[in-house]
Design a protein around this motif. Structure first.
Motif, mmCIF file in Angstrom:
data_model
loop_
_atom_site.group_PDB
_atom_site.id
_atom_site.type_symbol
_atom_site.label_atom_id
_atom_site.label_comp_id
_atom_site.label_asym_id
_atom_site.label_seq_id
_atom_site.Cartn_x
_atom_site.Cartn_y
_atom_site.Cartn_z
ATOM 1 N N ALA A 27 0.839 -1.206 0.000
ATOM 2 C CA ALA A 27 0.000 0.000 0.000
ATOM 3 C C ALA A 27 0.873 1.256 0.000
ATOM 4 N N LEU A 28 1.972 1.214 0.738
ATOM 5 C CA LEU A 28 2.895 2.357 0.738
ATOM 6 C C LEU A 28 3.522 2.531 -0.642
ATOM 7 N N ARG A 29 3.910 1.452 -1.273
ATOM 8 C CA ARG A 29 4.477 1.541 -2.621
ATOM 9 C C ARG A 29 3.458 2.123 -3.603
ATOM 10 N N ARG A 30 2.200 1.689 -3.475
ATOM 11 C CA ARG A 30 1.145 2.217 -4.349
ATOM 12 C C ARG A 30 0.927 3.708 -4.091
ATOM 13 N N PHE A 31 1.018 4.116 -2.829
ATOM 14 C CA PHE A 31 0.845 5.532 -2.507
ATOM 15 C C PHE A 31 1.943 6.372 -3.142
ATOM 16 N N VAL A 32 3.175 5.925 -3.044
ATOM 17 C CA VAL A 32 4.324 6.698 -3.513
ATOM 18 C C VAL A 32 4.421 6.732 -5.039
ATOM 19 N N ALA A 33 4.015 5.672 -5.707
ATOM 20 C CA ALA A 33 4.225 5.528 -7.157
ATOM 21 C C ALA A 33 3.771 6.732 -7.990
ATOM 22 N N PRO A 34 2.590 7.296 -7.787
ATOM 23 C CA PRO A 34 2.179 8.420 -8.638
ATOM 24 C C PRO A 34 3.028 9.674 -8.477
ATOM 25 N N TYR A 35 3.729 9.798 -7.370
ATOM 26 C CA TYR A 35 4.531 10.993 -7.117
ATOM 27 C C TYR A 35 5.934 10.892 -7.698
ATOM 28 N N GLU A 36 6.343 9.706 -8.094
ATOM 29 C CA GLU A 36 7.710 9.510 -8.566
ATOM 30 C C GLU A 36 8.019 10.302 -9.835
ATOM 31 N N GLU A 37 7.052 10.535 -10.681
ATOM 32 C CA GLU A 37 7.298 11.276 -11.920
ATOM 33 C C GLU A 37 7.626 12.738 -11.645
ATOM 34 N N ASP A 38 6.877 13.353 -10.736
ATOM 35 C CA ASP A 38 7.094 14.769 -10.427
ATOM 36 C C ASP A 38 8.190 14.997 -9.397
ATOM 37 N N VAL A 40 11.443 13.482 -8.766
ATOM 38 C CA VAL A 40 12.455 12.546 -9.252
ATOM 39 C C VAL A 40 13.368 12.041 -8.139
ATOM 40 N N GLU A 41 13.587 12.845 -7.111
ATOM 41 C CA GLU A 41 14.432 12.422 -6.005
ATOM 42 C C GLU A 41 13.806 11.261 -5.244
ATOM 43 N N LEU A 42 12.512 11.145 -5.320
ATOM 44 C CA LEU A 42 11.801 10.084 -4.616
ATOM 45 C C LEU A 42 12.111 8.709 -5.193
ATOM 46 N N VAL A 43 12.378 8.626 -6.462
ATOM 47 C CA VAL A 43 12.625 7.335 -7.109
ATOM 48 C C VAL A 43 13.777 6.608 -6.425
ATOM 49 N N GLU A 44 14.869 7.298 -6.222
ATOM 50 C CA GLU A 44 16.034 6.681 -5.571
ATOM 51 C C GLU A 44 15.716 6.317 -4.122
ATOM 52 N N THR A 45 15.024 7.201 -3.438
ATOM 53 C CA THR A 45 14.687 6.986 -2.034
ATOM 54 C C THR A 45 13.803 5.761 -1.842
ATOM 55 N N CYS A 46 12.959 5.478 -2.813
ATOM 56 C CA CYS A 46 11.941 4.442 -2.637
ATOM 57 C C CYS A 46 12.271 3.108 -3.302
ATOM 58 N N ARG A 47 13.484 2.924 -3.704
ATOM 59 C CA ARG A 47 13.830 1.663 -4.375
ATOM 60 C C ARG A 47 13.554 0.442 -3.511
ATOM 61 N N GLU A 48 13.813 0.548 -2.231
ATOM 62 C CA GLU A 48 13.656 -0.608 -1.358
ATOM 63 C C GLU A 48 12.811 -0.247 -0.140
ATOM 64 N N ILE A 49 11.537 -0.075 -0.325
ATOM 65 C CA ILE A 49 10.628 0.213 0.785
ATOM 66 C C ILE A 49 10.398 -1.084 1.551
ATOM 67 N N ASP A 50 10.481 -0.988 2.886
ATOM 68 C CA ASP A 50 10.290 -2.187 3.706
ATOM 69 C C ASP A 50 9.381 -1.882 4.901
ATOM 70 N N GLU A 51 9.263 -2.837 5.790
ATOM 71 C CA GLU A 51 8.378 -2.710 6.953
ATOM 72 C C GLU A 51 8.777 -1.526 7.841
ATOM 73 N N ARG A 52 10.061 -1.285 7.990
ATOM 74 C CA ARG A 52 10.526 -0.130 8.776
ATOM 75 C C ARG A 52 9.995 1.161 8.162
ATOM 76 N N ASP A 53 10.075 1.270 6.834
ATOM 77 C CA ASP A 53 9.549 2.455 6.153
ATOM 78 C C ASP A 53 8.060 2.620 6.425
ATOM 79 N N LEU A 54 7.338 1.527 6.375
ATOM 80 C CA LEU A 54 5.895 1.579 6.618
ATOM 81 C C LEU A 54 5.608 2.154 8.007
#
Length: 181
Positions: A27-38, A40-54
């Motif tokens: 669900a967190l990955r789905r939330f972040v996905a639409p923002y990655e285009e606008d 761009v720094e988020l793409v690198e940050t979100c490569r490996e989202i895990d339980e700690r991130d949640l």
């Protein structure tokens, strides 16, 4: 209401984040996905989202909600300032898109720091430029979603037209029942 290129997106992201149920990492990955285009720094940050991130993002959600629930401007400002400090928000000029513009984000960090920086900065701009009265929690009896009131006369009381319509229909039905008694 046009808050600015930066804050329009980050304000909407803050509202969306507070109003989203993040049940799991997917669900967190789905939330972040639409923002990655606008963002761009988020793409690198979100490569490996895990339980700690949640768990960390759920804390950001709670802290953002506190801005909407604040009793006064000093409480809202304190909540924004604490989130900005804890997420290591730093201003920088971003060159993606049509023209240079400011971003407020950590130089490095996890997704919660990135979301905390961007969303807190957006809410901070609204608080400073338009006041605490622009932050709202839906008045519908069965909804607790938040919103930023962009109406000219600051009259918005519901998070969506669906909640407004549902409340108006319920009030109409109550009046009809009362008139029939």
């Amino acid at each position: 209401m046009d808050f600015s290129h930066y804050s329009d997106q980050s304000v909407q992201m803050a509202v969306d984040l507070v109003n989203t149920d993040l049940d799991d990492v997917a669900a967190l990955r789905r939330f972040v996905a639409p923002y990655e285009e606008d963002w761009v720094e988020l793409v690198e940050t979100c490569r490996e989202i895990d339980e700690r991130d949640l768990q960390e993002v759920r804390d950001v959600q709670r802290r953002l909600r506190a801005v909407f629930e604040a009793a006064d401007a000093p409480a809202a400002a304190a909540a924004v300032n604490e989130l900005l400090a804890d997420s290591h928000a730093s201003p920088r000029v971003s060159l993606h898109g049509a023209s240079p513009h400011l971003h407020f984000e950590p130089a490095r960090g996890r997704v919660a720091e990135w979301l905390g920086s961007a969303t807190a900065m957006g809410l901070g701009v609204v608080l400073c430029d338009h006041g605490l009265q622009r932050f709202g929690i839906c008045a519908a009896h069965d909804c607790a979603d938040v919103f930023v009131d962009t109406s000219r006369n600051r009259s918005r009381s519901h998070c969506s037209t669906s909640c407004t319509t549902r409340e108006n229909v319920a009030a109409y039905r109550r009046r009809q029942r009362a008139a029939g008694d």
